[in-house]
Design an enzyme around this catalytic site. Structure first.
Site, PDB file in Angstrom:
ATOM      1  N   HIS A  77      -4.526  10.108  -3.392  1.00 57.57           N
ATOM      2  CA  HIS A  77      -4.818   8.689  -3.182  1.00 57.57           C
ATOM      3  C   HIS A  77      -6.311   8.458  -3.023  1.00 57.57           C
ATOM      4  O   HIS A  77      -6.988   9.160  -2.298  1.00 57.57           O
ATOM      5  CB  HIS A  77      -4.051   8.113  -1.988  1.00 57.57           C
ATOM      6  CG  HIS A  77      -4.238   8.843  -0.692  1.00 57.57           C
ATOM      7  ND1 HIS A  77      -3.629  10.045  -0.408  1.00 57.57           N
ATOM      8  CD2 HIS A  77      -4.969   8.528   0.400  1.00 57.57           C
ATOM      9  CE1 HIS A  77      -3.972  10.431   0.814  1.00 57.57           C
ATOM     10  NE2 HIS A  77      -4.798   9.536   1.322  1.00 57.57           N
ATOM     11  N   LEU A  78      -6.779   7.466  -3.764  1.00 58.89           N
ATOM     12  CA  LEU A  78      -8.176   7.056  -3.738  1.00 58.89           C
ATOM     13  C   LEU A  78      -8.332   5.936  -2.724  1.00 58.89           C
ATOM     14  O   LEU A  78      -7.630   4.927  -2.790  1.00 58.89           O
ATOM     15  CB  LEU A  78      -8.601   6.547  -5.122  1.00 58.89           C
ATOM     16  CG  LEU A  78      -9.969   5.872  -5.225  1.00 58.89           C
ATOM     17  CD1 LEU A  78     -11.089   6.881  -5.014  1.00 58.89           C
ATOM     18  CD2 LEU A  78     -10.120   5.178  -6.574  1.00 58.89           C
ATOM     19  N   HIS A  79      -9.260   6.113  -1.784  1.00 62.96           N
ATOM     20  CA  HIS A  79      -9.603   5.040  -0.853  1.00 62.96           C
ATOM     21  C   HIS A  79     -10.655   4.162  -1.512  1.00 62.96           C
ATOM     22  O   HIS A  79     -11.669   4.662  -2.009  1.00 62.96           O
ATOM     23  CB  HIS A  79     -10.172   5.608   0.456  1.00 62.96           C
ATOM     24  CG  HIS A  79      -9.152   6.282   1.295  1.00 62.96           C
ATOM     25  ND1 HIS A  79      -8.418   5.628   2.254  1.00 62.96           N
ATOM     26  CD2 HIS A  79      -8.730   7.569   1.312  1.00 62.96           C
ATOM     27  CE1 HIS A  79      -7.590   6.473   2.840  1.00 62.96           C
ATOM     28  NE2 HIS A  79      -7.758   7.669   2.280  1.00 62.96           N
TER      29      HIS A  79
ATOM     30  N   ASP B   8      -4.219  -0.453   2.539  1.00 63.94           N
ATOM     31  CA  ASP B   8      -4.110   0.559   3.593  1.00 63.94           C
ATOM     32  C   ASP B   8      -3.642  -0.138   4.858  1.00 63.94           C
ATOM     33  O   ASP B   8      -4.115  -1.227   5.183  1.00 63.94           O
ATOM     34  CB  ASP B   8      -5.480   1.232   3.814  1.00 63.94           C
ATOM     35  CG  ASP B   8      -5.374   2.505   4.626  1.00 63.94           C
ATOM     36  OD1 ASP B   8      -4.897   2.443   5.776  1.00 63.94           O
ATOM     37  OD2 ASP B   8      -5.769   3.555   4.115  1.00 63.94           O
ATOM     38  N   ILE B   9      -2.716   0.485   5.585  1.00 58.35           N
ATOM     39  CA  ILE B   9      -2.174  -0.119   6.799  1.00 58.35           C
ATOM     40  C   ILE B   9      -3.217  -0.167   7.929  1.00 58.35           C
ATOM     41  O   ILE B   9      -3.142  -0.998   8.815  1.00 58.35           O
ATOM     42  CB  ILE B   9      -0.893   0.599   7.258  1.00 58.35           C
ATOM     43  CG1 ILE B   9      -0.169  -0.232   8.304  1.00 58.35           C
ATOM     44  CG2 ILE B   9      -1.199   1.995   7.757  1.00 58.35           C
ATOM     45  CD1 ILE B   9       1.205   0.273   8.655  1.00 58.35           C
TER      46      ILE B   9
END
Length: 164
Positions: free
Chosen positions: A122-124, A53-54
């Site tokens: 999307h899975l964090h 993740d950015i």
């Protein structure tokens, strides 16, 4: 929230391209998994891709996405349960490859629409969860209207096939 991290072009190369029917040309995550953004892919196969993740909310913050475009949590059905489970397993594998051994201190979850910055599922994956930053504790808060754990999503999807 969801973001991407640009790196040098020495990313993991894909073994084959994603078919056109699984690609949304305006989707940033579709571009990432097709190596159009220069983002380092930590994992990429025909079904699942993973990258950092950015805007990390924890020391380890990864996004696990379907390689082919899949909409957000609300578009899923009971048939998507194996995909969600595979996303979680991929997240665990990436954590272990990055020396995260305490999988009890990890948060796996999804933002619930309309609180998604990108509509590609999307899975964090955040670890250690005990070190999630102050603002990120709000974004990735358990039992909130905007964030659902992977286990909660699987339970919700499994109940979709049941009649009351």
């Amino acid at each position: 929230m969801a973001g991407v991290e640009a790196t040098q072009p020495d990313q993991v190369s894909k073994t084959s391209s994603v078919p056109a029917e699984g690609y949304e040309k305006k989707c940033i995550f579709c571009k990432i998994v097709n190596n159009e953004m220069g983002t380092e892919l930590l994992h990429c196969d025909e079904e699942i891709s993973c990258f950092r993740d950015i805007k990390p909310g924890a020391p380890h913050h990864y996004l696990v996405v379907p390689t082919k475009h899949v909409g957000n949590c609300k578009t899923l059905s009971k048939e998507h349960v194996p995909l969600v489970k595979r996303m979680v397993e991929t997240g665990k594998e990436i954590l272990q490859k990055n020396n995260v051994t305490d999988l009890s201190d990890v948060r796996f979850g999804f933002h619930w629409p309309p609180f998604c910055s990108v509509t590609h599922l999307h899975l964090h994956v955040l670890a250690p969860a005990s070190q999630i930053g102050f603002m990120s504790r709000l974004f990735y808060r358990l039992n909130s209207y905007w964030f659902i754990t992977a286990d909660q999503l699987i339970e919700l999807l499994n109940s979709k096939g049941e009649t009351n």
